[in-house]
Design an enzyme around this catalytic site. Sequence first.
Site, short mmCIF file in Angstrom:
data_model
loop_
_atom_site.label_atom_id
_atom_site.label_comp_id
_atom_site.label_asym_id
_atom_site.label_seq_id
_atom_site.Cartn_x
_atom_site.Cartn_y
_atom_site.Cartn_z
N LYS A 165 -4.58 -0.58 1.33
CA LYS A 165 -3.83 -1.37 2.30
C LYS A 165 -2.35 -1.04 2.19
CE LYS A 165 -4.58 -5.69 2.71
NZ LYS A 165 -4.26 -5.44 4.14
N GLY A 166 -1.61 -1.46 3.20
CA GLY A 166 -0.16 -1.27 3.14
C GLY A 166 0.37 -0.29 4.15
N ASP A 168 -6.66 -0.21 5.58
CA ASP A 168 -6.56 1.18 6.04
C ASP A 168 -7.81 1.97 5.66
OD1 ASP A 168 -3.85 1.00 7.12
OD2 ASP A 168 -3.33 0.54 5.05
N THR A 184 -1.58 -8.90 7.86
CA THR A 184 -0.61 -8.19 8.69
C THR A 184 -1.26 -6.95 9.32
OG1 THR A 184 1.19 -8.94 7.29
CG2 THR A 184 1.62 -6.97 8.61
N GLY A 185 -0.82 -6.62 10.53
CA GLY A 185 -1.30 -5.40 11.17
C GLY A 185 -1.94 -5.71 12.51
N SER A 186 -2.40 -4.66 13.19
CA SER A 186 -2.92 -4.85 14.55
C SER A 186 -4.24 -5.62 14.55
CB SER A 186 -3.09 -3.49 15.23
OG SER A 186 -3.90 -2.64 14.45
N GLY A 241 -6.62 -6.99 7.55
CA GLY A 241 -7.17 -5.67 7.82
C GLY A 241 -7.08 -4.77 6.61
N LYS A 297 -12.49 2.74 9.46
CA LYS A 297 -11.88 2.48 8.15
C LYS A 297 -12.86 2.63 6.98
CE LYS A 297 -8.09 1.21 10.33
NZ LYS A 297 -7.44 -0.07 10.18
N GLU A 302 0.76 -9.27 0.89
CA GLU A 302 -0.69 -9.36 1.13
C GLU A 302 -1.43 -9.58 -0.18
OE1 GLU A 302 -0.92 -6.49 5.09
OE2 GLU A 302 -1.32 -5.61 3.15
C1 5RP Z 1 -0.51 -3.83 6.48
C2 5RP Z 1 -1.92 -3.57 6.16
C3 5RP Z 1 -2.88 -3.55 7.29
O1 5RP Z 1 -3.86 -4.50 7.05
C4 5RP Z 1 -3.49 -2.18 7.40
O2 5RP Z 1 -2.43 -1.23 7.52
C5 5RP Z 1 -4.42 -2.07 8.61
O3 5RP Z 1 -3.67 -2.19 9.78
P1 5RP Z 1 -4.34 -2.16 11.21
O4 5RP Z 1 -5.20 -3.36 11.34
O5 5RP Z 1 -3.15 -2.15 12.15
O6 5RP Z 1 -5.13 -0.88 11.32
O7 5RP Z 1 -2.33 -3.39 5.03
O8 5RP Z 1 0.31 -3.69 5.35
#
Ligand code: 5RP
Length: 230
Positions: free
Chosen positions: A98-99, A88, A32-34, A86, A125, A107
């Site tokens: 993450k999260g 954080d 999940t995420g961009s 992905g 990151k 996840e």
């Molecule tokens: C979602 C996550 C994402 O993988 C994490 O926040 C990274 O997000 P992004 O790819 O948008 O930077 O853990 O719960």
Amino acid sequence: MTQDELKRLVGQAAADYVKQHVPEGSVIGVGTGSTANCFIDAIAADRARYRGAVSSSEASTERLRGHGIEVFDLNQIDSLPVYVDGADEINALGHMVKGGGGALTREKIVASVAMTFVCVVDASKRVPVLGLFPLPVEVIPMAQASVARALTAMGGTPQARVRADGSPYVTDNGCTILDVRGLQILDPVAFETSVNQIPGVVTVGLFAQRGADLCLMGTTAGVEMTDYRN
Ligand code: 5RP
């Protein structure tokens, strides 16, 4: 390159990796995420190659279905060859925070049945020590205050996550999230165990006990691959 361009670069690199290493007809795990969205968009062209996906959030499910990719319930699947998601923050050992997108519980569940966890991130990151990004902890709503006290006693400053309109953030599982600031997580494996033991914690967004197996990191010099299994 912008951060978005780096995310698209690693999303495509992950799609290429999966195409090369995962047998045709497989079901793949999707985060999940961009950055995970960039991966979803990149596998769309090859969707006929895969039987489908198991998704870690309602948002990713919608995006996968939008591309015509079938989404399976995890209970229908015994194991997944790969999980792509992905993070954080990621350290030199492949431990992650993450999260940020609120999907940490699903996840962690989907990652736990995958043979290989491929983490896709841009270079922002990478950290020497986890904890600068507020650590998400999903909690049973009635335990929010007691879990917050326990996390404070462990040295953090927890704050309940809220939506843009100020209402409480509610996860896909009907729970709330505490974002914990002020941590320097020097022993991520032990800290994950400690937080897991607080009554009322559903999931801590520390992915150290089951960290990444591979990281594809988008840098201005191209995609850097790290294999933590060596
Ligand atoms: C979602 C996550 C994402 O993988 C994490 O926040 C990274 O997000 P992004 O790819 O948008 O930077 O853990 O719960």
